[in-house]
Design a protein around this motif. Structure first.
Motif, PDB file in Angstrom:
ATOM      1  N   THR A   1       0.831  -1.208   0.000  1.00  0.00           N
ATOM      2  CA  THR A   1       0.000   0.000   0.000  1.00  0.00           C
ATOM      3  C   THR A   1       0.868   1.261   0.000  1.00  0.00           C
ATOM      4  N   SER A   2       1.899   1.265   0.857  1.00  0.00           N
ATOM      5  CA  SER A   2       2.704   2.493   0.935  1.00  0.00           C
ATOM      6  C   SER A   2       3.515   2.693  -0.343  1.00  0.00           C
ATOM      7  N   LYS A   3       3.980   1.612  -0.950  1.00  0.00           N
ATOM      8  CA  LYS A   3       4.740   1.752  -2.217  1.00  0.00           C
ATOM      9  C   LYS A   3       3.819   2.241  -3.325  1.00  0.00           C
ATOM     10  N   ARG A   4       2.607   1.696  -3.323  1.00  0.00           N
ATOM     11  CA  ARG A   4       1.663   2.098  -4.375  1.00  0.00           C
ATOM     12  C   ARG A   4       1.277   3.575  -4.220  1.00  0.00           C
ATOM     13  N   GLN A   5       1.157   3.984  -2.955  1.00  0.00           N
ATOM     14  CA  GLN A   5       0.831   5.398  -2.721  1.00  0.00           C
ATOM     15  C   GLN A   5       1.974   6.304  -3.200  1.00  0.00           C
ATOM     16  N   ALA A   6       3.213   5.824  -2.972  1.00  0.00           N
ATOM     17  CA  ALA A   6       4.372   6.636  -3.382  1.00  0.00           C
ATOM     18  C   ALA A   6       4.513   6.664  -4.901  1.00  0.00           C
ATOM     19  N   ASP A   7       4.126   5.576  -5.536  1.00  0.00           N
ATOM     20  CA  ASP A   7       4.270   5.497  -6.997  1.00  0.00           C
ATOM     21  C   ASP A   7       3.034   4.809  -7.589  1.00  0.00           C
ATOM     22  N   PRO A   8       1.987   5.594  -7.894  1.00  0.00           N
ATOM     23  CA  PRO A   8       0.718   5.001  -8.342  1.00  0.00           C
ATOM     24  C   PRO A   8       0.843   4.189  -9.628  1.00  0.00           C
ATOM     25  N   LEU A   9       1.944   4.341 -10.350  1.00  0.00           N
ATOM     26  CA  LEU A   9       2.082   3.561 -11.586  1.00  0.00           C
ATOM     27  C   LEU A   9       2.527   2.132 -11.313  1.00  0.00           C
ATOM     28  N   MET A  10       3.023   1.912 -10.114  1.00  0.00           N
ATOM     29  CA  MET A  10       3.498   0.546  -9.783  1.00  0.00           C
ATOM     30  C   MET A  10       2.318  -0.368  -9.511  1.00  0.00           C
ATOM     31  N   GLU A  11       2.375  -1.574 -10.042  1.00  0.00           N
ATOM     32  CA  GLU A  11       1.292  -2.532  -9.788  1.00  0.00           C
ATOM     33  C   GLU A  11       1.648  -3.400  -8.601  1.00  0.00           C
ATOM     34  N   ASP A  12       0.611  -3.915  -7.923  1.00  0.00           N
ATOM     35  CA  ASP A  12       0.846  -4.744  -6.728  1.00  0.00           C
ATOM     36  C   ASP A  12       1.790  -5.908  -7.028  1.00  0.00           C
ATOM     37  N   GLY A  13       1.574  -6.538  -8.171  1.00  0.00           N
ATOM     38  CA  GLY A  13       2.387  -7.694  -8.540  1.00  0.00           C
ATOM     39  C   GLY A  13       3.867  -7.344  -8.683  1.00  0.00           C
ATOM     40  N   GLN A  14       4.121  -6.159  -9.210  1.00  0.00           N
ATOM     41  CA  GLN A  14       5.524  -5.721  -9.375  1.00  0.00           C
ATOM     42  C   GLN A  14       6.178  -5.512  -8.008  1.00  0.00           C
ATOM     43  N   ILE A  15       5.392  -4.955  -7.087  1.00  0.00           N
ATOM     44  CA  ILE A  15       5.943  -4.721  -5.731  1.00  0.00           C
ATOM     45  C   ILE A  15       6.157  -6.069  -5.041  1.00  0.00           C
ATOM     46  N   LEU A  16       5.147  -6.931  -5.136  1.00  0.00           N
ATOM     47  CA  LEU A  16       5.214  -8.248  -4.479  1.00  0.00           C
ATOM     48  C   LEU A  16       6.469  -9.018  -4.901  1.00  0.00           C
ATOM     49  N   ALA A  17       6.765  -8.958  -6.189  1.00  0.00           N
ATOM     50  CA  ALA A  17       7.900  -9.721  -6.713  1.00  0.00           C
ATOM     51  C   ALA A  17       9.232  -9.235  -6.153  1.00  0.00           C
ATOM     52  N   ARG A  18       9.224  -8.049  -5.543  1.00  0.00           N
ATOM     53  CA  ARG A  18      10.491  -7.492  -5.031  1.00  0.00           C
ATOM     54  C   ARG A  18      10.584  -7.500  -3.502  1.00  0.00           C
ATOM     55  N   LEU A  19       9.537  -7.990  -2.847  1.00  0.00           N
ATOM     56  CA  LEU A  19       9.543  -7.946  -1.374  1.00  0.00           C
ATOM     57  C   LEU A  19      10.517  -8.968  -0.769  1.00  0.00           C
ATOM     58  N   VAL A  20      11.164  -8.581   0.323  1.00  0.00           N
ATOM     59  CA  VAL A  20      12.083  -9.496   1.013  1.00  0.00           C
ATOM     60  C   VAL A  20      11.821  -9.468   2.519  1.00  0.00           C
ATOM     61  N   CYS A  21      11.756 -10.674   3.087  1.00  0.00           N
ATOM     62  CA  CYS A  21      11.653 -10.838   4.549  1.00  0.00           C
ATOM     63  C   CYS A  21      12.983 -11.393   5.059  1.00  0.00           C
ATOM     64  N   TYR A  22      13.372 -10.988   6.252  1.00  0.00           N
ATOM     65  CA  TYR A  22      14.635 -11.465   6.838  1.00  0.00           C
ATOM     66  C   TYR A  22      14.344 -12.206   8.133  1.00  0.00           C
ATOM     67  N   THR A  23      15.100 -13.255   8.334  1.00  0.00           N
ATOM     68  CA  THR A  23      14.995 -13.995   9.579  1.00  0.00           C
ATOM     69  C   THR A  23      16.348 -14.667   9.797  1.00  0.00           C
ATOM     70  N   SER A  24      16.517 -15.386  10.897  1.00  0.00           N
ATOM     71  CA  SER A  24      17.821 -16.034  11.094  1.00  0.00           C
ATOM     72  C   SER A  24      17.748 -17.485  10.621  1.00  0.00           C
ATOM     73  N   LYS A  25      18.904 -18.049  10.427  1.00  0.00           N
ATOM     74  CA  LYS A  25      18.994 -19.467  10.034  1.00  0.00           C
ATOM     75  C   LYS A  25      18.347 -20.365  11.071  1.00  0.00           C
ATOM     76  N   LEU A  26      18.300 -19.886  12.302  1.00  0.00           N
ATOM     77  CA  LEU A  26      17.751 -20.712  13.377  1.00  0.00           C
ATOM     78  C   LEU A  26      16.280 -20.426  13.653  1.00  0.00           C
ATOM     79  N   ALA A  27      15.691 -19.503  12.887  1.00  0.00           N
ATOM     80  CA  ALA A  27      14.256 -19.243  13.066  1.00  0.00           C
ATOM     81  C   ALA A  27      13.488 -20.508  12.715  1.00  0.00           C
ATOM     82  N   HIS A  28      12.304 -20.647  13.266  1.00  0.00           N
ATOM     83  CA  HIS A  28      11.496 -21.834  12.973  1.00  0.00           C
ATOM     84  C   HIS A  28      11.153 -21.877  11.480  1.00  0.00           C
TER      85      HIS A  28
END
Ligand code: PLP
Length: 528
Positions: A212-239
């Motif tokens: 939502t915030s990316k789309r608000q910043a750049d209304p030309l961006m589509e949800d799918g384009q943003i989704l494809a670039r999202l990254v989550c971080y966790t540790s190797k020992l996370a469940h």
């Protein structure tokens, strides 16, 4: 079955359960059956005619019990504890008895309201940051002559609140999808079915927020384009449920290296975020852990939290096991940095004597959940929707069990004092077991023993410890599971049984020593 028979069979069932738990140590911990064992023992088709209750119960002993792993057995030390207590069992029974489905406030007001109150109780028992606690006019307008303990808690809560306001001034815009006005408190808690579900829900909320915030910043961006670039971080020992949530949410999950204390550090996270941003990727979530499944290690929440705040990332903290320890003041140092978290989960069904399922999930901004997960068909709407909590918007499932009853029964039966005693005993016993291990110089412990988990191994190659664990589990006398931390194979010994005592630690250690004698003798013989 009519009500007369139900009364009779119900009483018999209580006796059966009480006898089972009383005599559980006479059984093998783990079953000896092979996959598919049950099919030949049961008829191919469901019975056309009703069967007698005696026949059904006979089959429990004949067919079901041989395939049970006895999690409540005093020699069960695998995974983490499976919460169980008589008040909790009875709470579950009442929940089944009233047979409601509490998806909205109107579907059964007590179900929703007791859940909110229980999450508030537990949040306060654990001294969680005030931003996670639901709005409570009686608490927030309290007179100054309230009891001392409350004053202390309120004092720390208001400290937290000013910090929260600094940290989260961006989220209180006061409106959700349905145009509901928020109060100053927009945090709260909900009961979900598992920690995996909590982490998935956090991820879905964080994903929607970032898109939502990316789309608000750049209304030309589509949800799918943003989704494809999202990254989550966790540790190797996370469940592994973090990785699984990533699969479901269709986002990348980076599993980062931990330091020598098996902790994810800010510097590691920062470097990875920088590299990802240079590639045009969009970091959106960090899932930290307090009490990893592998070895009960703790990520550095302060370092991670500061980065999340700076980078505008959702910060989730998974305390599935360790969270329960926060009801004891002496373990609260572990949660340092939790004030940065946007959401937090813990499982009272692991370590607070509640039967499965019972996962607590708190968020600072309930509208982030509602924005990600609410749909509103006519048949679910009701006239109190503006004022009441509708938990169906807070998770994946629509239909919801009356889980809060078992919390209410158990917390009231034990009192916080009784629950603290239970936690402290487990932590003390883990230290007793660790000291037994350290007295035999063939073994070493790995990592710190802070709560109820001891990680140990035979000195030498990973293979030796692997063989030892195999032999122990094959014996049926004791049950533990392994883990791997920084390429070291460890055996996890969790204090699990509700009434575990010093003798149980010694018995377990003796069994381990005897098997180690055999493994090491065999090893020496092979080497000539
Ligand atoms: N997180 C941690 C730290 C755990 O230890 C576990 C399970 O042991 C989970 C998450 C997953 O829990 P659940 O089975 O409730 O999904």
């Amino acid at each position: 079955m009519d009500d007369t028979e139900f009364r009779r069979r119900g009483k018999e069932m209580i006796d059966y359960i009480a006898d089972y738990l009383k005599h559980i140590k006479e059984r093998r911990v783990t079953p000896e059956v092979e996959p598919g064992y049950l099919r030949p023992m049961l008829p191919k088709n469901a019975p056309e005619k009703s069967e007698t209750w005696e026949n059904i119960m006979e089959d429990v002993e004949r067919a079901i019990m041989p395939g049970i792993t006895h999690w409540q057995h005093p020699r069960f030390h695998a995974y983490f504890p499976a919460g169980n207590s008589y008040p909790s069992i009875l709470g579950e029974m009442l929940s089944a008895g009233v047979g409601i489905v509490g998806f909205s406030w109107a579907a059964s007001p007590a179900c929703t309201e007791l859940e909110t109150i229980m999450l508030d109780w537990i949040g306060r028992m654990m001294a969680l940051p005030a931003g996670f606690l639901p709005f409570d006019p009686s608490r927030d307008n309290k007179d100054s002559d309230d009891d001392e303990e409350d004053d202390e808690e309120l004092c720390s809560e208001s400290d937290e609140e000013s910090r929260d306001d600094d940290l989260h001034d961006s989220i209180s815009n006061g409106e959700n999808n349905h145009g509901q006005k928020s109060t100053r408190h927009i945090g709260g808690g909900v009961l979900l079915g598992s920690a995996s579900e909590c982490i998935l829900v956090a991820m879905l909320a964080a994903r929607t927020k970032k898109i939502t915030s990316k789309r608000q910043a750049d209304p030309l961006m589509e949800d799918g384009q943003i989704l494809a670039r999202l990254v989550c971080y966790t540790s190797k020992l996370a469940h592994s449920c973090v990785e699984k949530a990533g699969l479901i949410a269709m986002v990348r999950v980076r599993q980062l290296a931990v330091d020598e204390h098996f902790s994810l550090r800010g510097k590691t996270l920062e470097e990875c975020i920088r590299a990802d941003k240079e590639k045009g990727l969009i970091p959106f979530l960090v899932s930290g852990t307090l009490g990893t499944t592998s070895c009960c290690s703790y990520d550095n929440l302060e370092e991670i939290g500061e980065i999340c705040q700076r980078e505008k990332l959702w910060f989730h903290v998974d305390g599935a096991y360790a969270g329960s320890a926060f009801i004891c003041e002496e373990y609260r140092y572990i949660m340092k940095g939790l004030q940065y978290a946007d959401s937090f989960n813990t499982n009272p069904n692991k370590w607070l004597l509640m039967n499965f399922d019972c996962s607590c999930f708190w968020v600072r901004d309930k509208f982030a959940l509602i924005n990600a997960m609410s749909v509103d068909p006519l048949y679910l709407q009701h006239k109190h929707a503006q004022k009441a909590v509708d938990y169906r918007h807070w998770g994946v499932a629509l239909s919801r069990r009356f889980r809060s009853l078992k919390l209410w029964f158990t917390i009231r039966s034990y009192g916080i004092e009784g629950l603290r005693h239970y936690i402290r005993e487990h932590c003390r016993l883990a230290k007793v077991f660790a000291s037994l291990i350290s007295m035999d110089n063939r073994f070493e412990t790995i990592g710190d023993v802070t709560l109820g988990l001891v990680c140990f191994r035979l000195k030498g190659s990973n293979k030796l410890s692997q063989k030892l664990l195999l032999s122990l589990n094959d014996s049926g006398l004791i049950h533990m599971v392994p883990s791997m931390v920084n390429d070291i194979y460890i055996i996890r010994f969790a204090v699990c049984a509700k009434h575990a005592n010093d003798d149980d630690m010694r018995i377990a250690f003796n069994i381990i020593q005897e098997h180690a004698d055999d493994i090491l003798a065999e090893y020496r013989a092979q080497r000539g």
